[in-house]
Scaffold this motif. Structure first.
Motif, PDB file in Angstrom:
ATOM      1  N   ALA A 269     -11.002  -1.411  -9.835  1.00 19.52           N
ATOM      2  CA  ALA A 269     -11.755  -0.315 -10.452  1.00 19.52           C
ATOM      3  C   ALA A 269     -13.163  -0.779 -10.822  1.00 19.52           C
ATOM      4  O   ALA A 269     -14.138  -0.037 -10.637  1.00 19.52           O
ATOM      5  N   GLU A 270     -13.300  -2.021 -11.317  1.00 16.17           N
ATOM      6  CA  GLU A 270     -14.619  -2.537 -11.685  1.00 16.17           C
ATOM      7  C   GLU A 270     -15.534  -2.686 -10.481  1.00 16.17           C
ATOM      8  O   GLU A 270     -16.746  -2.501 -10.579  1.00 16.17           O
ATOM      9  N   LEU A 271     -14.957  -3.018  -9.324  1.00 13.88           N
ATOM     10  CA  LEU A 271     -15.744  -3.201  -8.106  1.00 13.88           C
ATOM     11  C   LEU A 271     -15.959  -1.901  -7.347  1.00 13.88           C
ATOM     12  O   LEU A 271     -16.590  -1.902  -6.277  1.00 13.88           O
ATOM     13  N   GLY A 272     -15.422  -0.798  -7.858  1.00 17.53           N
ATOM     14  CA  GLY A 272     -15.599   0.485  -7.188  1.00 17.53           C
ATOM     15  C   GLY A 272     -14.730   0.666  -5.966  1.00 17.53           C
ATOM     16  O   GLY A 272     -15.042   1.494  -5.104  1.00 17.53           O
ATOM     17  N   LEU A 273     -13.627  -0.071  -5.868  1.00 11.50           N
ATOM     18  CA  LEU A 273     -12.721   0.049  -4.726  1.00 11.50           C
ATOM     19  C   LEU A 273     -11.647   1.093  -5.013  1.00 11.50           C
ATOM     20  O   LEU A 273     -11.283   1.313  -6.171  1.00 11.50           O
ATOM     21  N   PRO A 274     -11.109   1.747  -3.986  1.00 13.07           N
ATOM     22  CA  PRO A 274     -10.042   2.726  -4.214  1.00 13.07           C
ATOM     23  C   PRO A 274      -8.795   2.049  -4.769  1.00 13.07           C
ATOM     24  O   PRO A 274      -8.576   0.851  -4.535  1.00 13.07           O
ATOM     25  N   PRO A 275      -7.970   2.780  -5.504  1.00  7.14           N
ATOM     26  CA  PRO A 275      -6.763   2.174  -6.089  1.00  7.14           C
ATOM     27  C   PRO A 275      -5.770   1.744  -5.016  1.00  7.14           C
ATOM     28  O   PRO A 275      -5.841   2.186  -3.855  1.00  7.14           O
ATOM     29  N   LEU A 276      -4.851   0.890  -5.404  1.00 11.13           N
ATOM     30  CA  LEU A 276      -3.846   0.390  -4.472  1.00 11.13           C
ATOM     31  C   LEU A 276      -2.905   1.510  -4.051  1.00 11.13           C
ATOM     32  O   LEU A 276      -2.574   2.405  -4.838  1.00 11.13           O
ATOM     33  N   ALA A 277      -2.463   1.444  -2.802  1.00 12.94           N
ATOM     34  CA  ALA A 277      -1.578   2.484  -2.284  1.00 12.94           C
ATOM     35  C   ALA A 277      -0.169   2.379  -2.859  1.00 12.94           C
ATOM     36  O   ALA A 277       0.525   3.376  -3.006  1.00 12.94           O
ATOM     37  N   GLU A 278       0.247   1.171  -3.195  1.00 12.14           N
ATOM     38  CA  GLU A 278       1.584   0.990  -3.740  1.00 12.14           C
ATOM     39  C   GLU A 278       1.628  -0.285  -4.568  1.00 12.14           C
ATOM     40  O   GLU A 278       0.737  -1.135  -4.478  1.00 12.14           O
ATOM     41  N   ASP A 279       2.684  -0.401  -5.369  1.00  8.31           N
ATOM     42  CA  ASP A 279       2.946  -1.606  -6.133  1.00  8.31           C
ATOM     43  C   ASP A 279       3.894  -2.483  -5.316  1.00  8.31           C
ATOM     44  O   ASP A 279       5.041  -2.105  -5.065  1.00  8.31           O
ATOM     45  N   SER A 280       3.407  -3.642  -4.895  1.00  3.88           N
ATOM     46  CA  SER A 280       4.197  -4.488  -3.987  1.00  3.88           C
ATOM     47  C   SER A 280       5.546  -4.860  -4.579  1.00  3.88           C
ATOM     48  O   SER A 280       6.569  -4.861  -3.881  1.00  3.88           O
ATOM     49  N   ILE A 281       5.557  -5.165  -5.873  1.00  2.02           N
ATOM     50  CA  ILE A 281       6.812  -5.588  -6.503  1.00  2.02           C
ATOM     51  C   ILE A 281       7.842  -4.471  -6.445  1.00  2.02           C
ATOM     52  O   ILE A 281       9.018  -4.700  -6.139  1.00  2.02           O
ATOM     53  N   GLN A 282       7.411  -3.235  -6.716  1.00  4.82           N
ATOM     54  CA  GLN A 282       8.341  -2.118  -6.707  1.00  4.82           C
ATOM     55  C   GLN A 282       8.832  -1.811  -5.295  1.00  4.82           C
ATOM     56  O   GLN A 282      10.003  -1.448  -5.091  1.00  4.82           O
ATOM     57  N   VAL A 283       7.961  -1.957  -4.293  1.00  4.11           N
ATOM     58  CA  VAL A 283       8.379  -1.713  -2.917  1.00  4.11           C
ATOM     59  C   VAL A 283       9.448  -2.699  -2.496  1.00  4.11           C
ATOM     60  O   VAL A 283      10.461  -2.329  -1.884  1.00  4.11           O
ATOM     61  N   VAL A 284       9.241  -3.967  -2.839  1.00  4.66           N
ATOM     62  CA  VAL A 284      10.214  -4.994  -2.451  1.00  4.66           C
ATOM     63  C   VAL A 284      11.545  -4.765  -3.170  1.00  4.66           C
ATOM     64  O   VAL A 284      12.621  -4.946  -2.587  1.00  4.66           O
ATOM     65  N   LYS A 285      11.487  -4.343  -4.422  1.00  5.75           N
ATOM     66  CA  LYS A 285      12.725  -4.105  -5.165  1.00  5.75           C
ATOM     67  C   LYS A 285      13.560  -2.993  -4.544  1.00  5.75           C
ATOM     68  O   LYS A 285      14.791  -2.993  -4.666  1.00  5.75           O
ATOM     69  N   SER A 286      12.907  -2.040  -3.910  1.00  7.55           N
ATOM     70  CA  SER A 286      13.637  -0.920  -3.316  1.00  7.55           C
ATOM     71  C   SER A 286      14.191  -1.230  -1.935  1.00  7.55           C
ATOM     72  O   SER A 286      14.926  -0.424  -1.366  1.00  7.55           O
ATOM     73  N   MET A 287      13.866  -2.392  -1.377  1.00  5.63           N
ATOM     74  CA  MET A 287      14.355  -2.745  -0.043  1.00  5.63           C
ATOM     75  C   MET A 287      15.818  -3.154  -0.089  1.00  5.63           C
ATOM     76  O   MET A 287      16.320  -3.632  -1.104  1.00  5.63           O
ATOM     77  N   ARG A 288      16.454  -2.971   1.042  1.00  2.60           N
ATOM     78  CA  ARG A 288      17.846  -3.395   1.189  1.00  2.60           C
ATOM     79  C   ARG A 288      17.906  -4.611   2.096  1.00  2.60           C
ATOM     80  O   ARG A 288      17.145  -4.721   3.059  1.00  2.60           O
ATOM     81  N   ALA A 289      18.828  -5.490   1.791  1.00  2.00           N
ATOM     82  CA  ALA A 289      18.989  -6.682   2.622  1.00  2.00           C
ATOM     83  C   ALA A 289      19.659  -6.313   3.932  1.00  2.00           C
ATOM     84  O   ALA A 289      20.507  -5.422   3.999  1.00  2.00           O
TER      85      ALA A 289
END
Length: 807
Positions: A269-289
């Motif tokens: 946000a300080e650098l004026g970049l668009p926000p992240l599309a997803e939270d990596s930690i949450q995406v990985v938690k939702s994956m199935r082995a």
């Protein structure tokens, strides 16, 4: 952590982080371990592991190290008692200081002699640690730690001994245990914490992060202990406790994974970049082995496809290959690897050739015999087909990918290029317009891209852009302190990691990491030998856990702070053979490693302080705990895989190291562990090297390729699955690393090597401001001021004409 001899309570057992109590197992107890290992290696059916990855294990596990007078005292009385203990620490006698330090350790461990349950022990441990900090205990113990580090008598005594034992580090272990308990308890945040505790936590974090009273940050002191231990100057240092404390201090001062994610969002946000599309930690938690691959020819595939050597001379080979491909396309998400083909020739040859490609010190590819799983009995039925509903990651495109695509398109359709112009599409057909639009929709600009661009501008225009304003964050302070000794720090950590790796062979010249676990007298019974063997293995596991977590945290924080700080640490890790070392670690039966039972549950803190300890027997030691897996070992494996990913991402020269060291079969075997996060990082490492492994490897590993497509993020114009032009691409790997190193040195020189007499330093030409500056003069200057005037001013003749001529 461990209390060597708490007053009135005896010696509590080791903590959950592996403060062990014995020496290596005697020969009599080894057969039981080998039997257990054979049984675990023979098991090929790994259930899905309910593992929750985080910064650290549970609070009780991370601390895992008798009248009710203390609990009944008022707070003022408790403070007075602590002040009395601190006063008694300032005595000359080491024995008396040690006795008082053990009393403080007993308080930090929760005064377990007065508690009735494990919950009470943890509650009072946390309460007492806040009380101890508010009374100045940490500062007092820091002074004692400095004394013990500088204790030349203890160092020389340890150097003269043929074998160092746990008795040589008693004082250091008590001091480090108290400090560890205080850091671990105070850094833990809870909603019920009072305002006073929250303030104490912030103050404590500040004290540990910044240089206080002209002293270096606490983490640097611990780093110096690590290098001193590895250099052989202080072999008696309890290195496991030092590493554990260092890891927790870095986590406390810089922040864990959740704090990192918040910092990343804030910085974008300080650098004026668009926000992240997803939270990596949450995406990985939702994956199935996914189900692991097998290394035998399944019954179905044996009927569909003969070996490749027999296909070459047969007319019907193409039809059979097509039939085989059809069977591969019908897959079940839950049984992704069920009909995997046997190892290719490249995998089979890795045992012999791989060992010759590595440095002699590592002996990297020591192949463990793998027990093949039983063949499946039936083909996959069409009724079980369940195609994935969607891909878990949003695709990403880099700016240079768009530029490369347009360069190729312009060369093809209009015969010339426009450099880095990505807006002019004149002369290009409509499909190219649509492709560029799609690429721009998924364009991702990272913080590192902005930092590299800013660095290039600062290098080009040092005068016009002025001096860079660098915020004095804890991460920046730590990097500045580590900068000039950082190569030694990284080498020391990797040396210890190599010594603690389960695949390492005992060598006479290797460092002794068991000094704080080996007793003075070696065990004489089978039971004692087994207990010591468990303790030694647990000790090594905790060292691997702490080093892997520490390195990962440092890399992630430095990358967010500035990309070239990250690259500097990464390059020194690569130079110190970190990549083959991690591959050596995974060149074992990982399924056996993550299910190892190197713990004695009845001796874990805090249950050992409350319950009556049962009599230990050979059967109870062999049984271990009832956990499905060992949290710390699975945690270590994921951390090491993440490290390997960070070191090799976008680095073609390092990716080729993975290929040269024949990492594909090693990594593929790790897919047997049914844990989504571990599988994800294995697949990432396989993806970046598939284009170099050849068409035959890709044909023979279609299930793995499908898993990569399903689980790993896509780069839209990445030809990872094809690699058509690999042979024609002239990678100059040495030049790539040299260019990166030159950029890193330029960054460090510009930001941290700024001598005062530089030609770019501003000069004050105003006589009034120069004469008005305050100068620090010696305290005794006013005594000799008149004499100095007489000698240096009045008695010296001044030739004004000569002075004017010279100027």
């Amino acid at each position: 952590m461990e209390d060597p001899a708490a007053p009135g309570a005896g010696s509590p057992p080791a903590d959950g982080n592996g403060n062990g109590k014995g020496k290596q197992a005697a020969p009599k107890g080894r057969e039981a371990f080998r039997s257990q290992r054979r049984e675990s290696e023979g098991s090929v059916d790994c259930p899905t592991l309910e593992f929750e990855y985080g910064d650290s294990d549970g609070h009780a596990a991370e601390l895992s190290v008798q009248g009710k007078e203390w609990l009944e005292l008022e707070e003022d009385a408790q403070k007075a008692y602590v002040m009395g203990l601190l006063d008694r620490l300032e005595v000359v006698s080491r024995e008396r200081r040690l006795k008082v330090a053990r009393a403080v350790l007993y308080l930090a461990q929760g005064t377990f002699g007065e508690c009735d349950s494990e919950v009470d022990v943890l509650h009072w441990s946390r309460y007492n640690c806040f009380l101890l900090y508010q009374m100045g205990t940490f500062s007092a113990f820091l002074e004692l730690l400095h004394m013990e580090i500088d204790n030349s008598q203890a160092c020389s005594s340890a150097l003269r001994k043929p074998a160092i034992s746990i008795a040589d580090s008693t004082e250091l272990r008590v001091l480090l245990s108290v400090m560890y308990l205080m850091v671990e308890n105070i850094r833990l945040e809870r909603e019920t914490d009072s305002c006073g505790w929250r303030t104490a936590r912030d103050t404590f974090r500040t004290e540990l992060s910044f240089s206080m009273h002209n002293e270096e940050p606490f983490a640097l002191l611990l780093f110096s202990m690590v290098t001193k231990f590895c250099s052989g100057l202080a072999p008696h240092f309890p290195i496991k406790k030092v590493l554990l404390l260092l890891w927790k201090v870095v986590m406390f001062t810089l922040g864990g994974f959740e704090h990192l994610q918040a910092l990343k969002v804030q910085k974008r946000a300080e650098l004026g970049l668009p926000p992240l599309a997803e939270d990596s930690i949450q995406v990985v938690k939702s994956m199935r082995a996914a189900s692991p691959p097998s290394y035998t020819l399944d019954l179905g595939e044996s009927q569909l496809a003969p070996p490749p050597s027999k296909l070459r001379g047969r007319r019907g080979s193409r039809r059979q290959l097509l039939t085989k491909q059809d069977s591969l396309d019908i897959y079940n998400e839950r049984d992704l690897f069920k009909t995997e083909e046997p190892a290719t020739e490249e995998e089979e040859e890795s045992t012999g050739d791989g060992e010759r490609t590595l440095d002699g010190e590592l002996d990297l590819l020591e192949q463990d015999p793998l027990v093949p799983p039983p063949p499946s009995q039936t083909l996959l039925s069409a009724e079980r087909v369940a195609f994935p509903k969607g891909l878990p990651w949003a695709p990403k495109v880099r700016q240079k990918d768009i530029e490369h695509f347009l360069e190729m398109s312009r060369n093809k359709f209009i015969g010339f290029t426009l450099g880095q112009d990505t807006d002019t599409l004149v002369g290009l057909p409509r499909p190219i317009h649509e492709s560029v639009k799609t690429l721009k929709q998924h364009k991702y600009v990272s913080i590192a891209d902005v930092q590299i661009k800013n660095e290039e501008e600062l290098e080009k225009c040092p005068m016009s852009l002025g001096e860079e304003m660098v915020p004095e964050t804890p991460c920046e302070i730590l990097y500045q302190g580590m900068l000039y000794s950082l190569p030694q720090y990284m080498i020391a950590l990797l040396k210890i990691l190599l010594a603690a790796a389960p695949t390492s062979k005992a060598k006479t010249d290797s460092i002794n990491i068991l000094a704080d676990v080996l007793p003075e007298e070696m065990p004489i019974t089978v039971l004692q030998s087994m207990k010591l063997g468990i303790d030694v293995n647990r000790h090594k596991e905790i060292i691997v856990k702490s080093i892997s977590a520490l390195l990962l945290l440092l890399l992630k924080h430095f990358k967010l702070n500035h990309i070239y700080q990250f690259e500097y640490v990464s390059q020194h890790l690569v130079f110190a053979n970190c990549i083959p070392l991690i591959l050596k670690f995974f060149n074992q039966n990982i399924l056996s490693y993550i299910t190892a039972k190197n713990s004695i549950s009845v001796l874990d803190y805090p249950c050992c302080t409350i319950q009556d300890l049962p009599e230990l027997t050979t059967e109870s030691l062999e049984a271990g705990d009832n956990n499905q897996f060992c949290w710390r070992n699975l945690f270590s494996c994921i951390n090491l895989l993440r490290l390997l990913n960070k070191l090799t991402k976008w680095k073609h020269s390092r990716t080729m190291m993975l290929v040269v060291f024949k990492s594909a079969p090693i990594l593929k075997r790790a897919l047997k562990v049914k844990q989504a996060m571990l599988q994800l990082y294995v697949l990432k490492l396989l993806k970046i090297q598939t284009k170099y492994l050849g068409r035959q490897w890709r044909k023979s590993n279609m299930k793995t390729m499908s898993a990569i497509y399903q689980k790993v993020r896509h780069r839209m114009n990445d030809d990872w699955a094809y690699g058509n032009d690999i042979d024609a691409r002239p990678w100059d790997f040495q030049a790539e690393e040299c260019t990166l190193r030159a950029n890193i040195e330029a960054f460090n020189s510009r930001r941290y090597d700024r001598p005062q007499d530089s030609e770019f330093s501003p000069v004050d030409n105003c006589l009034q401001s120069v004469l008005g500056q305050r100068l620090d003069l010696p305290e005794d200057f006013h005594y000799s001021y008149e004499l100095w005037l007489e000698r240096e001013v009045f008695s010296q003749p001044i030739c004004w004409e000569e002075l004017l001529q010279n100027h």
